[in-house]
Design an enzyme around this catalytic site. Structure first.
Site, PDB file in Angstrom:
ATOM      1  N   SER A 113      -9.080  -8.649 -16.553  1.00 49.06           N
ATOM      2  CA  SER A 113      -8.885  -8.591 -15.112  1.00 49.06           C
ATOM      3  C   SER A 113      -9.424  -7.333 -14.446  1.00 49.06           C
ATOM      4  CB  SER A 113      -7.402  -8.772 -14.815  1.00 49.06           C
ATOM      5  OG  SER A 113      -7.202  -8.935 -13.454  1.00 49.06           O
ATOM      6  N   ASP A 279     -11.746 -10.689 -12.677  1.00 45.30           N
ATOM      7  CA  ASP A 279     -11.694 -12.130 -12.963  1.00 45.30           C
ATOM      8  C   ASP A 279     -11.465 -12.983 -11.718  1.00 45.30           C
ATOM      9  OD1 ASP A 279      -9.125 -11.075 -12.711  1.00 45.30           O
ATOM     10  OD2 ASP A 279      -8.246 -12.592 -14.023  1.00 45.30           O
ATOM     11  N   ASP A 281      -9.094 -13.094  -9.334  1.00 47.14           N
ATOM     12  CA  ASP A 281      -7.812 -13.586  -8.826  1.00 47.14           C
ATOM     13  C   ASP A 281      -7.157 -12.642  -7.817  1.00 47.14           C
ATOM     14  OD1 ASP A 281      -7.179 -11.708 -10.724  1.00 47.14           O
ATOM     15  OD2 ASP A 281      -5.806 -12.977 -11.879  1.00 47.14           O
ATOM     16  N   LYS A 376      -3.176 -16.700  -9.060  1.00 44.06           N
ATOM     17  CA  LYS A 376      -3.521 -16.093  -7.790  1.00 44.06           C
ATOM     18  C   LYS A 376      -5.011 -16.285  -7.583  1.00 44.06           C
ATOM     19  CE  LYS A 376      -3.504 -11.371  -9.677  1.00 44.06           C
ATOM     20  NZ  LYS A 376      -2.671 -11.250 -10.887  1.00 44.06           N
TER      21      LYS A 376
HETATM   22  C1  VG1 Z   1      -0.344  -5.742 -12.795  1.00 45.34           C
HETATM   23  C2  VG1 Z   1       0.289  -6.034 -11.453  1.00 45.34           C
HETATM   24  C3  VG1 Z   1       0.900  -7.423 -11.452  1.00 45.34           C
HETATM   25  C4  VG1 Z   1      -0.180  -8.450 -11.831  1.00 45.34           C
HETATM   26  C5  VG1 Z   1      -0.799  -8.073 -13.149  1.00 45.34           C
HETATM   27  C6  VG1 Z   1      -1.967  -8.984 -13.535  1.00 45.34           C
HETATM   28  O1  VG1 Z   1       0.653  -5.760 -13.804  1.00 45.34           O
HETATM   29  O2  VG1 Z   1       1.249  -5.073 -11.128  1.00 45.34           O
HETATM   30  O3  VG1 Z   1       1.445  -7.689 -10.195  1.00 45.34           O
HETATM   31  O4  VG1 Z   1       0.387  -9.735 -11.916  1.00 45.34           O
HETATM   32  O5  VG1 Z   1      -1.316  -6.740 -13.089  1.00 45.34           O
HETATM   33  O6  VG1 Z   1      -2.970  -8.978 -12.566  1.00 45.34           O
HETATM   34  P1  VG1 Z   1       1.320  -4.418 -14.379  1.00 45.34           P
HETATM   35  O7  VG1 Z   1       2.238  -4.882 -15.464  1.00 45.34           O
HETATM   36  O8  VG1 Z   1       0.184  -3.558 -14.848  1.00 45.34           O
HETATM   37  O9  VG1 Z   1       2.018  -3.786 -13.233  1.00 45.34           O
HETATM   38  V1  VG1 Z   1      -4.567  -9.264 -13.022  1.00 45.34           V
HETATM   39  O10 VG1 Z   1      -5.459  -9.514 -11.688  1.00 45.34           O
HETATM   40  O11 VG1 Z   1      -4.854  -7.817 -13.813  1.00 45.34           O
HETATM   41  O12 VG1 Z   1      -4.494 -10.439 -14.156  1.00 45.34           O
HETATM   42 CO    CO Z   2      -7.244 -10.257 -12.082  1.00 42.23          CO
END
Ligand code: VG1
Ligand code: CO
Length: 543
Positions: A113, A279, A281, A376
């Site tokens: 991501s 990615d 989203d 998303k």
């Molecule tokens: C982060 C965000 C979270 C999101 C996740 C994946 O997670 O805070 O809201 O769903 O990334 O997003 P964390 O655990 O690092 O706070 V993506 O676009 O990286 O798949």
């Molecule tokens: Co992402």
């Protein structure tokens, strides 16, 4: 086709985080590492013989090699067909769309991501279920358990499969269908939004700039914004996907998408700016000299959904992650619909959408989406905004300010401390948890703590419970400070501090969020002893 069984031993670090398993590329390139995890997925999901799988990734370094390995393993594990995006590419929302449209048993998405890519960057893999959404915790835990007990995996002995030509080919008894990664997704977008109205907006002197950050959305944005909607070709910047994202950090926020921010805050700025992540989203929305916080964006989409064809019949409900501001709650209350508060991560929204309880979902981390898929969706949010702008014929800033005037403003900011020592981060969290009784009813500056807890969530659909989802300190006036450790990083720990206060007074709405939140920021630093314990004077990223 010869299928081989290979003996292996477990790695003990294959526990999926907030969104799949993310590690440095060099970790994934160790012998058997990827294979072990993929076999653990196949063993845990127990797909029926003859099932179809969707497969694609964000094109980052190691994507192609990984796709080849997974195809060969799918063939040896009895899949009948794999739908794979051309060149091994599928944005995360497009993968969700493909899983749902072709009713596959699920899909594997290769992405880390918003984490940087390239040989020294990160790689990632996650499994999505038949509803198109990220596997719920029950399944990710089963995959982790399988990865700790694995002793062998199965893989076909065959040469690499050609992925650059659309159409079917055989891999033993399995069919590999190379599909257009953009077509199905673009068609879905056209079914939700008023493309004619957006086309008219874009041909009438309304200028936009979309930053694909050299990540997966470039081809999607070109097809939809330029080819279908008539935006000028230079409306999409950094449109060429690169395996290392051009050395950048494909995270659409004010820090990492600074190139776009400079354009939108510069002279002769376009009317609308947006960016997406590795990615595809995530989304960041900007107006001329104006930033829309993701929490506000969710609330504004909800309040204006009746203007958009795909949502004009009304919203069933809204869901937001706990650290996301309560701006959406106010809209839900005005609309007379429920608003759900879930832990961080899109996997918690799936059940609510499947049960028809919510239509729109969002996270403060630049994630917004709806029940059109189960991820998303960055470009979807951009098109939703453009549709609203086409109908309302106002600037982004005017729309946001009118929204605040009607609902009040949930002033919001997130401060990230990235790459701090794990022990220091755990120490901060422990200190906070140990201090709950001390904070209660205590005056901290001008604020009085109402209650503190470590957020836990009971899924209203299947009753599953998730604990330890973030420390909250909620003040008597509704302001909040939330502390959480990231579950997507690959180096050290990342501590996130989420700050929120409510400002009903329009005369105060011009204030910069950092200014308005200054006292809460100080309280957060004091009670967490963050500076003392980490030696950090300021956050790495402020959003
Ligand atoms: C982060 C965000 C979270 C999101 C996740 C994946 O997670 O805070 O809201 O769903 O990334 O997003 P964390 O655990 O690092 O706070 V993506 O676009 O990286 O798949
Ligand atoms: Co992402």
């Amino acid at each position: 086709m010869q299928a081989r069984t290979v003996s292996t031993t477990p790695f003990n670090d294959q526990k999926p985080g907030t969104s799949g398993l993310r590690k440095r590329v060099e970790v994934f390139r160790q012998a058997h590492y990827l294979e072990n995890f993929v076999q653990s997925i196949f063993d845990s999901i127990a797909a029926p013989q003859g099932a179809t799988l969707a497969l694609g990734g964000d094109g980052r370094y190691f994507n192609r090699e990984a796709i080849q390995i997974i195809l060969k393993m799918a063939a040896a594990n009895g899949f009948r067909r794999v739908l794979v995006g051309k060149g091994g590419i599928l944005s995360t929302p497009a993968a969700s769309c493909v899983i749902r449209k072709y009713q596959t048993c699920g899909g594997i998405i290769l992405s880390a991501s918003h984490n940087p890519g390239g040989p020294d960057g990160d790689f990632g893999i996650k499994y999505n279920t038949a509803n198109g959404g990220p596997a719920p915790e029950k399944i990710t835990e089963a995959i982790y358990a399988a990865s700790k007990a694995i002793s062998q995996y199965r893989i076909a002995d065959t040469s690499d499969i050609e992925l650059d030509t659309l159409g079917d080919s055989g891999l033993g008894d399995m069919i590999v269908s190379v599909i257009d990664p953009v077509g199905d997704y673009a068609e879905l977008m056209e079914s939700l939004f008023d493309f004619a109205a957006i086309r008219k907006l874009l041909s009438g002197g309304f200028f936009i700039k979309f930053d694909a950050m050299h990540a997966v959305t470039g081809p999607y944005a070109r097809e939809i914004l330029v080819n279908c909607l008539g935006a000028a070709p230079d409306s999409v910047m950094n449109a060429e996907p690169l395996p290392d994202f051009g050395g950048g950090h494909p995270d659409p926020n004010l820090t990492y998408a600074h190139e776009l921010v400079e354009v939108l805050y510069g002279g002769n700025a376009p009317d609308f700016g947006a960016a997406s992540d590795g990615d595809g989203d995530r989304n960041m929305i900007l107006g001329k000299h104006f930033f829309v916080t993701p929490s506000d964006s969710l609330a504004i989409l909800a309040a204006n959904a009746h203007l958009v064809p795909g949502y004009k019949q009304g919203l069933a409900g809204i869901a937001r992650s706990m650290p996301t501001s309560a701006a959406a709650d106010r809209v839900a209350a005005a609309l007379g619909i429920p608003c759900y508060e879930t832990p961080t991560g899109w996997k918690f929204f799936g059940n609510l959408m499947d049960a028809g309880k919510v239509t729109l979902c969002g996270e403060e981390s630049f994630g917004t989406g709806s029940d059109h898929i189960r991820e998303k969706d960055g470009l979807w949010a951009v098109l939703f905004w453009l549709n609203i702008l086409a109908v309302r014929k106002q600037s982004v800033e005017d729309i946001v300010r009118e929204h605040w005037a009607r609902f009040g403003r949930n002033v919001y900011s997130r401060h990230d401390y990235e790459g701090i020592p794990i022990d220091a981060a755990n120490g901060v969290m422990k200190l906070l948890r140990d201090s709950f009784s001390k904070f209660s009813a205590q005056k901290l500056g001008n604020y009085t703590a109402d209650f503190c807890d470590d957020f836990s969530y009971t899924d209203p659909v299947d009753g599953s419970v998730s604990t330890g989802q973030g420390v909250r300190i909620i003040f008597t006036d509704g302001s909040r400070i939330v502390f959480r450790l990231s579950g997507t990083g690959t180096e050290g720990a990342t501590l996130r501090i989420y700050l929120e206060s409510f400002e009903p007074d329009v005369a105060q709405h011009h204030l910069d969020a950092q200014e308005a939140l200054a006292e809460l920021i100080n309280i957060a630093l004091e009670i967490s002893e963050l500076r003392e314990r980490t030696g950090r004077e300021r956050p790495t990223v402020i959003t």
